[in-house]
Enzyme design. Sequence first.
Site, PDB file in Angstrom:
ATOM      1  N   HIS A 127       4.469  -3.024  -6.701  1.00  7.62           N
ATOM      2  CA  HIS A 127       3.645  -1.741  -6.424  1.00  7.62           C
ATOM      3  C   HIS A 127       3.790  -0.768  -7.454  1.00  7.62           C
ATOM      4  O   HIS A 127       5.146  -0.456  -7.989  1.00  7.62           O
ATOM      5  CB  HIS A 127       4.061  -1.142  -5.034  1.00  7.62           C
ATOM      6  N   ASP A 204      12.032  -3.086  -2.185  1.00  8.27           N
ATOM      7  CA  ASP A 204      11.188  -2.237  -1.479  1.00  8.27           C
ATOM      8  C   ASP A 204      10.487  -3.053  -0.450  1.00  8.27           C
ATOM      9  O   ASP A 204       9.883  -4.178  -0.454  1.00  8.27           O
ATOM     10  CB  ASP A 204       9.702  -2.152  -2.635  1.00  8.27           C
ATOM     11  N   GLN A 207       6.294  -3.685   2.918  1.00  6.36           N
ATOM     12  CA  GLN A 207       5.275  -4.731   3.420  1.00  6.36           C
ATOM     13  C   GLN A 207       6.265  -5.738   4.324  1.00  6.36           C
ATOM     14  O   GLN A 207       5.414  -6.588   4.953  1.00  6.36           O
ATOM     15  CB  GLN A 207       4.672  -5.613   2.341  1.00  6.36           C
ATOM     16  N   LYS A 230       3.203   2.019   7.784  1.00  2.00           N
ATOM     17  CA  LYS A 230       2.832   0.806   7.985  1.00  2.00           C
ATOM     18  C   LYS A 230       3.289  -0.030   8.983  1.00  2.00           C
ATOM     19  O   LYS A 230       3.018  -0.970   9.279  1.00  2.00           O
ATOM     20  CB  LYS A 230       2.992   0.071   6.497  1.00  2.00           C
ATOM     21  N   CYS A 368      -3.013  -0.475  -6.224  1.00  2.00           N
ATOM     22  CA  CYS A 368      -1.595   0.023  -6.776  1.00  2.00           C
ATOM     23  C   CYS A 368      -0.699  -1.002  -7.364  1.00  2.00           C
ATOM     24  O   CYS A 368       0.470  -0.928  -7.258  1.00  2.00           O
ATOM     25  CB  CYS A 368      -0.637   0.847  -5.926  1.00  2.00           C
TER      26      CYS A 368
END
Length: 410
Positions: A127, A204, A207, A230, A368
Site C-alpha cells: 500500500h 503492515d 488487512q 477496518k 493505493c
Amino acid sequence: MAQAAAAIDWAKVRADFPLLTRQVHGKPLIYLDSANTGQKPAVVIDAVDDFYRRHNANVSRAVHALGTEATEAYEGARGKLASFLNVRADELVLCSGTTFAINLVAYSWALPRLQPGDAIVLTRMEHHANIVPWQLVAERTGAVLKVAELDERGDLDLDQLYSLLTPEVKLLALTHVSNVLGTVNPVREICRRARKQGIVTLIDGSQAAPHRALDIAAIGCDFYAITGHKMAGPTGTGVLWARREHLQAMPPFLGGGEMIREVRFEGTVFNDAPHKFEAGTPNISGFIGLGAAVDYLSSIGMANIEAREQELLAYATGKLSQIPGLRIFGEAREKAAVISFLVEGAHAHDLATLLDLEGVAVRSGHHCAHPLMHHFGVPATCRASFAFYNTFDEIDAFVTALQKVRTLLL
C-alpha cells in the site's frame, strides 16, 4: 485455509450491524468494501455514544470522577488490544492508524539511523502508506529502496526477496495481507530470516487484524501496525506495536502535552514509552469504541471469522470464475477474502458505478497500490472484499448484478 467455522448463527451476527439494513438506490445494500473500511456493530456505536453522554472528559489530566472514568476506559482499550495481539500493553502506541504508525517508525526510528548506502526492502504489493514514508526517508538520508517481486499467482517471490537481504539492508517493510490480491505473506518465516541477518522488520497488519487471529510475539517482527476502522472500530484509531528496546531508543515524533514529564525552557524530560509518542488529546471515544470492537470480535472468535470468510471467498471465486471475460487478479496459495477483478471491455469505474445502482458497493481504482497496478499493466481494478457479516445470498445477488452490468457495458 482455516478450519471449518463453529456453529454460529451468522444471521444473528449480521443483525448486529445497523447500517446493513439500509437500501441504496431503492435496492437492499450489499456491502462488499470491507477492505476499505469495516462496518460497525451496535455495541461499538453504543460505546462511543455512552462515552459522550456519560463520561466525556480528557484523559490523564484530571482527578475528578469523569477524568478518572475516561482514563480508565481509554487505558482499558490499550489492555484489550494488547491481549488481542498477544503483546504487552506498554509496547503499544495508540495512534490514528497504520499510516501514522508507519510514519512514526520512518521518522523516529529510520531517519536518525539510516545513512548513504543503506537500503530498505519493500514488496511490489505494498500500500502507498508503506511506500511513500520510506521514499521520503531515503531522499533525506541517501538510503536506497529495493523491491521484492511477485510470481504469476500473486505470491511473493521468496527466493528473490531473500536474495535482496544483503548486508546493507537495514529495514524490511512488508504487508501481512495484500489489500488488492488478498495474498497472505508468510511473515513469521520472513521475519525469522531477516532477524538472523540483523535486519529490522515492519509489518503492515491493516488487512490481517480484522480477519485472522494475530500473535505478534510469535511472528517475531520488530514493528507491527494496525488500523482500527477496518476491524469494526471507529475511524482515526490504530496501533503501533514495537519491541521495547526500539521504543526506549526512539526520540518522540511529535511534541506537546502528555508526552512529557517536565518542561523547562532549558530542556524537557519526556515521558516513558509508549506515552512519549502520544502527544496531545487522543481520540478517546474512538479507542473506547475500538476496545468494544475487540471485545466483539473476540466473542465471535477470530478463527471462526477467518473460517466464515474463507467459505465466502471460495463461493464467490467459483461464481465469478464462470462469468465470461472476467479476470481475477491474485490466486495466491493462501489468500484472504478479497477478489480484485476486471471484465474484458469494461472500465473498473464504470463497473463500480453501475453496480452501485444495483445496490452493490465495491471499490474501483488503484487501491493505493500504483506499483501493483503497473505490474499487472492495468490502471485500476474492481475489488469485492468480504467480511463475516456478508452472506451467500449477497454473493448470488452481486453476481447477478455483475452479469446485468456486463451486458449493459459490452
